[in-house]
Each structure stands twice: as structure tokens, then as C-alpha cells.
Design a protein around this motif. Structure first.
Motif, PDB file in Angstrom:
ATOM      1  N   VAL A  85      41.199  -1.621  -8.060  1.00  0.00           N
ATOM      2  CA  VAL A  85      41.224  -2.656  -8.468  1.00  0.00           C
ATOM      3  C   VAL A  85      40.425  -3.401  -9.298  1.00  0.00           C
ATOM      4  O   VAL A  85      40.960  -4.171 -10.554  1.00  0.00           O
ATOM      5  N   PHE A  86      39.589  -3.270  -8.417  1.00  0.00           N
ATOM      6  CA  PHE A  86      38.038  -5.006  -9.191  1.00  0.00           C
ATOM      7  C   PHE A  86      37.552  -3.338 -11.011  1.00  0.00           C
ATOM      8  O   PHE A  86      37.618  -3.836 -12.068  1.00  0.00           O
ATOM      9  N   LEU A 137      39.830  -1.182  -3.268  1.00  0.00           N
ATOM     10  CA  LEU A 137      39.590  -2.485  -3.599  1.00  0.00           C
ATOM     11  C   LEU A 137      38.676  -2.349  -4.627  1.00  0.00           C
ATOM     12  O   LEU A 137      38.929  -2.716  -6.154  1.00  0.00           O
ATOM     13  N   LEU A 185      40.057   0.934   2.583  1.00  0.00           N
ATOM     14  CA  LEU A 185      40.279  -0.506   2.245  1.00  0.00           C
ATOM     15  C   LEU A 185      39.361  -0.020   0.493  1.00  0.00           C
ATOM     16  O   LEU A 185      39.382  -0.956   0.008  1.00  0.00           O
ATOM     17  N   SER A 186      37.887   0.440   0.511  1.00  0.00           N
ATOM     18  CA  SER A 186      37.368  -0.011   0.058  1.00  0.00           C
ATOM     19  C   SER A 186      37.552   0.716  -1.538  1.00  0.00           C
ATOM     20  O   SER A 186      37.007   0.346  -2.155  1.00  0.00           O
ATOM     21  N   LEU A 226      32.932  -4.661  -8.061  1.00  0.00           N
ATOM     22  CA  LEU A 226      33.420  -6.094  -8.286  1.00  0.00           C
ATOM     23  C   LEU A 226      31.768  -6.597  -9.092  1.00  0.00           C
ATOM     24  O   LEU A 226      32.583  -7.742  -9.713  1.00  0.00           O
ATOM     25  N   ALA A 257      33.056  -0.199  -4.056  1.00  0.00           N
ATOM     26  CA  ALA A 257      33.568  -0.847  -4.532  1.00  0.00           C
ATOM     27  C   ALA A 257      33.029  -2.465  -4.982  1.00  0.00           C
ATOM     28  O   ALA A 257      32.971  -3.366  -5.286  1.00  0.00           O
TER      29      ALA A 257
END
Length: 268
Positions: free
Chosen positions: A104-105, A101, A97-98, A53, A49
Motif C-alpha cells: 500500500v505504501f 502495508l 501484515l508487513s 513508508l 514496509a
């Protein structure tokens, strides 16, 4: 091997890999003895993640992955210490969660998804001069763990007795989780996100089959991590394989040899 050493990119990858091997070899026995393998896997996905990012924000992924993974490691330890949830449950929450995310990133990092392959599987070309300097600097910071080796080993084998002796076991748990996060992120460039957790598990597991004491286990893990990294990078150069896959396959081979030795102890 001598031919490969003539190339600067291989020199950087080898030096970075050996530096990370020192830290991962030191931490791997704690991962194995404390049964933290799933934590390593969860932090590896946190690193994914962070890398995604960094690609999304057009920055250096390592600089985003490090604080993100470090915070996730501390958050997992905090949830485990402050609630009745088991550690694997806390890891599972932050694992999911990681990954979400990261997906998405990465989807938003248009034009940079090709760069993600080097971070997912490791690449000899991924280690640049700046990366090598950052790895060396972070490794020096991470080696602050050395004075805590004795107390950590004590709590690893008898946590209740360590607490009774008033050792700061909980504080050490946070430190160990943080250093695991640092080690994972440092190894991402060489091994890749998908295989980096094995870097903290397999050397310690192999050493566990060969050593009778925790000190011996640590020495074996350091040796095996360094050996598998050096030879794995050479195989990657020779066969044009992803560096992470080459290193982990070699680690698995060494584990297989050690396991065979335990099955046939009279063979030597």
C-alpha cells in the motif's frame, strides 16, 4: 579491488558492509542454532514496509524502517510469549501484515518507486555519508549485546536449564529479537530487503559446518560474513551486479565449499 577503492561510493559501501558484517556475524550463530531463519525473513519484510513508508512520506527510509522493524520484532516475541501460538504462526501473521502495508505504501509513493529498487536488491550508490554515520552509530548501540553473549549462548543450548538457573531468558529473547531487527535494517542499504535475511542465515549455517564449539562457530561466522561482504561488493563493482545479489551468491558459494568439505572430510 584497488581500482574500486579509489571511488568514494565504494569506500562507503565497503565500510558500511564490514560494519554490518560484524553485527550479523555475531547474531548469525544464534539465528541458526535457535532456528530463527523464518524470523529473519519476517523481519526483512517488516523492513520492506518501513522502507515503503519512508518513501511514501518523502523521508529517509532507513529512519522509518528501523523503528517499524524493531516494533514488529518485539510484537512477534510478545505474541509468542503471551499466547499458545507457535513462533512461526506469530511470524506468519506479521509477515503478511508487513507485506500488505508495504504494498500500500509503495503504491502511494508516486514518483519514488524507482528508488525502491535500490532498497529491494541493494546498491553501492545507496550508501551515502549520512547513512554511513547512522550505521556506525547504531552499530555501537547494538554492540551492547556483547556482554550478553554468554547467557544467550547458554539459553541457546539449554533454555530450560537457563530458566532453572534464574537467568532472564525471556528478557534476553526480547533483546535478541530487537538486535536482529537492527542488524537487518542496517544491512538493507548494502544487501537489499529481499536478500537481507540471508545475511543472518548463510554465514552461521556455513560456520556450523566448520566449527565444533559455539565460540568457534561465532568466529567463523564473523570471518565468513566479512569475507563475503568485501569480495561480494568488489564483484558487484566489477560485474555491475546488484550488491546484495553479489554478496549472497558469494555466501552461497562458501556454503557449498563447506558442505563439500563435510562430504569429503579426507580431502584435506
Amino acid at each position: 579491488m584497488l581500482e574500486a577503492l579509489a571511488y568514494p561510493f565504494f569506500q562507503r559501501a565497503l565500510l558500511a558492509g564490514l560494519l554490518v558484517s560484524l553485527l550479523s556475524g555475531l547474531l548469525s550463530p544464534f539465528v541458526v542454532q535457535r532456528r530463527l531463519s523464518f524470523l529473519g525473513d519476517g523481519l526483512a519484510h517488516a523492513a520492506f514496509a518501513g522502507v515503503a513508508l519512508g518513501l511514501f512520506l518523502r523521508g529517509e527510509p532507513l529512519y522509518f524502517a528501523l523503528p517499524f522493524t524493531f516494533l514488529v520484532a518485539l510484537a512477534i516475541t510478545f505474541v509468542r510469549e503471551r499466547t499458545e501460538l507457535s513462533e512461526d504462526t506469530a511470524i506468519g501473521v506479521f509477515f503478511a501484515l508487513s507485506v500488505a502495508l508495504g504494498a500500500v505504501f509503495l503504491a502511494k509513493a508516486r514518483g519514488y518507486t524507482g528508488d525502491a529498487m535500490g532498497y529491494l536488491f541493494g546498491s553501492l550508490l545507496a550508501v551515502g555519508p549520512q547513512d554511513l554515520g547512522a550505521i556506525a552509530l547504531l552499530l555501537l548501540f547494538a554492540l551492547l549485546l556483547l556482554p550478553l553473549w554468554g547467557p544467550l549462548a547458554y539459553a541457546t543450548f539449554d533454555r530450560e536449564l537457563a530458566l532453572a538457573d534464574r537467568l532472564p531468558v525471556v528478557r534476553h529473547d526480547y533483546l535478541l529479537s530487537g538486535f536482529l531487527a537492527i542488524s537487518l535494517v542496517l544491512a538493507v542499504k548494502v544487501v537489499g530487503v529481499l536478500l537481507v535475511a540471508a545475511f543472518l542465515v548463510i554465514p552461521g549455517a556455513t560456520a556450523r559446518l566448520l566449527a565444533r564449539t559455539f565460540a568457534g562457530l561465532t568466529l567463523w561466522a564473523l570471518l565468513l560474513a566479512s569475507l563475503s561482504t568485501g569480495l561480494g561488493l568488489w564483484l558487484s563493482f566489477l560485474l555491475d551486479w546488484p550488491s546484495g545479489a553479489s554478496i549472497v551468491l558469494l555466501q552461497a558459494l562458501l556454503f557449498g565449499l563447506a558442505f563439500t568439505k563435510t562430504l569429503f572430510p579426507g580431502g584435506n
